[in-house]
Design a protein around this motif. Sequence first.
Motif, PDB file in Angstrom:
ATOM      1  N   LEU A   1       0.828  -1.207   0.000  1.00  0.00           N
ATOM      2  CA  LEU A   1       0.000   0.000   0.000  1.00  0.00           C
ATOM      3  C   LEU A   1       0.861   1.255   0.000  1.00  0.00           C
ATOM      4  N   GLY A   2       2.173   1.076  -0.145  1.00  0.00           N
ATOM      5  CA  GLY A   2       3.087   2.215  -0.146  1.00  0.00           C
ATOM      6  C   GLY A   2       3.368   2.755   1.239  1.00  0.00           C
ATOM      7  N   LEU A   3       3.176   1.921   2.256  1.00  0.00           N
ATOM      8  CA  LEU A   3       3.312   2.374   3.640  1.00  0.00           C
ATOM      9  C   LEU A   3       4.429   1.631   4.361  1.00  0.00           C
ATOM     10  N   VAL A   4       4.891   2.229   5.431  1.00  0.00           N
ATOM     11  CA  VAL A   4       5.783   1.586   6.385  1.00  0.00           C
ATOM     12  C   VAL A   4       4.914   1.177   7.563  1.00  0.00           C
ATOM     13  N   ALA A   5       4.979  -0.072   7.970  1.00  0.00           N
ATOM     14  CA  ALA A   5       4.157  -0.535   9.097  1.00  0.00           C
ATOM     15  C   ALA A   5       4.498   0.271  10.349  1.00  0.00           C
ATOM     16  N   GLY A   6       3.463   0.711  11.064  1.00  0.00           N
ATOM     17  CA  GLY A   6       3.675   1.617  12.185  1.00  0.00           C
ATOM     18  C   GLY A   6       3.617   1.009  13.567  1.00  0.00           C
ATOM     19  N   GLY A   7       3.185  -0.221  13.709  1.00  0.00           N
ATOM     20  CA  GLY A   7       3.031  -0.820  15.028  1.00  0.00           C
ATOM     21  C   GLY A   7       4.205  -1.667  15.462  1.00  0.00           C
ATOM     22  N   ALA A   8       5.362  -1.398  14.941  1.00  0.00           N
ATOM     23  CA  ALA A   8       6.630  -2.037  15.308  1.00  0.00           C
ATOM     24  C   ALA A   8       6.782  -3.512  14.918  1.00  0.00           C
ATOM     25  N   PRO A   9       6.114  -4.006  13.864  1.00  0.00           N
ATOM     26  CA  PRO A   9       6.420  -5.373  13.448  1.00  0.00           C
ATOM     27  C   PRO A   9       7.845  -5.487  12.918  1.00  0.00           C
ATOM     28  N   THR A  10       8.406  -4.368  12.447  1.00  0.00           N
ATOM     29  CA  THR A  10       9.795  -4.373  11.990  1.00  0.00           C
ATOM     30  C   THR A  10      10.746  -4.685  13.125  1.00  0.00           C
TER      31      THR A  10
ATOM     32  N   ASP B   1       0.749  -1.816  -8.263  1.00  0.00           N
ATOM     33  CA  ASP B   1       1.869  -1.156  -8.945  1.00  0.00           C
ATOM     34  C   ASP B   1       1.509  -0.817 -10.397  1.00  0.00           C
ATOM     35  N   ARG B   2       0.976  -1.811 -11.088  1.00  0.00           N
ATOM     36  CA  ARG B   2       0.644  -1.616 -12.504  1.00  0.00           C
ATOM     37  C   ARG B   2      -0.502  -0.644 -12.676  1.00  0.00           C
ATOM     38  N   GLU B   3      -1.446  -0.665 -11.757  1.00  0.00           N
ATOM     39  CA  GLU B   3      -2.614   0.199 -11.898  1.00  0.00           C
ATOM     40  C   GLU B   3      -2.331   1.644 -11.516  1.00  0.00           C
ATOM     41  N   THR B   4      -1.439   1.859 -10.556  1.00  0.00           N
ATOM     42  CA  THR B   4      -1.215   3.219 -10.063  1.00  0.00           C
ATOM     43  C   THR B   4       0.040   3.848 -10.622  1.00  0.00           C
ATOM     44  N   GLY B   5       0.933   3.055 -11.158  1.00  0.00           N
ATOM     45  CA  GLY B   5       2.210   3.575 -11.615  1.00  0.00           C
ATOM     46  C   GLY B   5       3.139   3.905 -10.484  1.00  0.00           C
ATOM     47  N   ALA B   6       2.787   3.481  -9.261  1.00  0.00           N
ATOM     48  CA  ALA B   6       3.593   3.792  -8.079  1.00  0.00           C
ATOM     49  C   ALA B   6       4.871   2.992  -8.056  1.00  0.00           C
TER      50      ALA B   6
ATOM     51  N   ALA C   1       2.160   7.482   4.833  1.00  0.00           N
ATOM     52  CA  ALA C   1       0.755   7.638   4.457  1.00  0.00           C
ATOM     53  C   ALA C   1       0.493   8.963   3.758  1.00  0.00           C
ATOM     54  N   THR C   2       1.385   9.937   3.918  1.00  0.00           N
ATOM     55  CA  THR C   2       1.189  11.238   3.270  1.00  0.00           C
ATOM     56  C   THR C   2       1.961  11.375   1.962  1.00  0.00           C
ATOM     57  N   ARG C   3       2.849  10.426   1.670  1.00  0.00           N
ATOM     58  CA  ARG C   3       3.585  10.491   0.401  1.00  0.00           C
ATOM     59  C   ARG C   3       2.642  10.216  -0.767  1.00  0.00           C
ATOM     60  N   PRO C   4       2.914  10.785  -1.931  1.00  0.00           N
ATOM     61  CA  PRO C   4       2.040  10.557  -3.093  1.00  0.00           C
ATOM     62  C   PRO C   4       1.845   9.074  -3.431  1.00  0.00           C
ATOM     63  N   ALA C   5       2.900   8.291  -3.390  1.00  0.00           N
ATOM     64  CA  ALA C   5       2.768   6.866  -3.726  1.00  0.00           C
ATOM     65  C   ALA C   5       1.848   6.155  -2.743  1.00  0.00           C
ATOM     66  N   GLY C   6       1.984   6.465  -1.466  1.00  0.00           N
ATOM     67  CA  GLY C   6       1.119   5.857  -0.461  1.00  0.00           C
ATOM     68  C   GLY C   6      -0.333   6.245  -0.660  1.00  0.00           C
ATOM     69  N   ARG C   7      -0.586   7.515  -0.935  1.00  0.00           N
ATOM     70  CA  ARG C   7      -1.971   7.961  -1.167  1.00  0.00           C
ATOM     71  C   ARG C   7      -2.561   7.300  -2.405  1.00  0.00           C
ATOM     72  N   ARG C   8      -1.754   7.208  -3.499  1.00  0.00           N
ATOM     73  CA  ARG C   8      -2.260   6.569  -4.729  1.00  0.00           C
ATOM     74  C   ARG C   8      -2.565   5.094  -4.499  1.00  0.00           C
ATOM     75  N   ARG C   9      -1.642   4.400  -3.840  1.00  0.00           N
ATOM     76  CA  ARG C   9      -1.831   2.960  -3.642  1.00  0.00           C
ATOM     77  C   ARG C   9      -3.001   2.681  -2.694  1.00  0.00           C
ATOM     78  N   LEU C  10      -3.162   3.485  -1.667  1.00  0.00           N
ATOM     79  CA  LEU C  10      -4.311   3.316  -0.773  1.00  0.00           C
ATOM     80  C   LEU C  10      -5.623   3.562  -1.521  1.00  0.00           C
ATOM     81  N   ALA C  11      -5.655   4.604  -2.357  1.00  0.00           N
ATOM     82  CA  ALA C  11      -6.865   4.888  -3.131  1.00  0.00           C
ATOM     83  C   ALA C  11      -7.180   3.729  -4.082  1.00  0.00           C
ATOM     84  N   ALA C  12      -6.155   3.194  -4.734  1.00  0.00           N
ATOM     85  CA  ALA C  12      -6.372   2.056  -5.640  1.00  0.00           C
ATOM     86  C   ALA C  12      -6.861   0.840  -4.874  1.00  0.00           C
ATOM     87  N   ALA C  13      -6.306   0.603  -3.696  1.00  0.00           N
ATOM     88  CA  ALA C  13      -6.735  -0.535  -2.882  1.00  0.00           C
ATOM     89  C   ALA C  13      -8.186  -0.357  -2.435  1.00  0.00           C
TER      90      ALA C  13
END
Length: 179
Positions: A40-49, A174-179, A139-151
Amino acid sequence: MSIAKIRGRARGAGSEFVLACDMRFASREHAVLSQPEIGLGLVAGGAPTHHLPFLTGRGRALEIMLTGQDYDADLAERYGYVNRSVPDASLDGFVDDVADRIASFDKAALVEVKNFVGEVSLPSHELQAPTSAAFWASATRPAGRRRLAAAKERGLGRPGDFELRMGRHLPGLDRETGA
């Protein structure tokens, strides 16, 4: 002591919740776990990393985090994502038996063991703030916003194939959003 019983999908924040539990038991027939944020163009925020490498090892943690794939209970067990995959019909009784057994032991000894294990196997709480900040920034980057909208257009958050098989749909964004 916290024990997660997983009988359905635990993705994203749901996965992060169960990762924060002390033990995780999953229904062999119904559990699905994943960290789909990357798709979704995001970095997981709840510390799974920070939690996953302790449980699964570095390579498998990267696989889980960087592919956004869905993991059934058996593979999650082999990877260390969950303690054990249990037949669904036995899951409630199994988890109740584990909890009852633990509850029957000396509380002071349980606390000491849990603390000692935690000292060498849990990430520092100081890591949470930077992880959360990275999520909100992504979540505020353009790629994240595009991928979330497509999802969302494809069915994110609604009953249907996208939610049931999200891991399979994420590369198509990726193919649908060009992200």
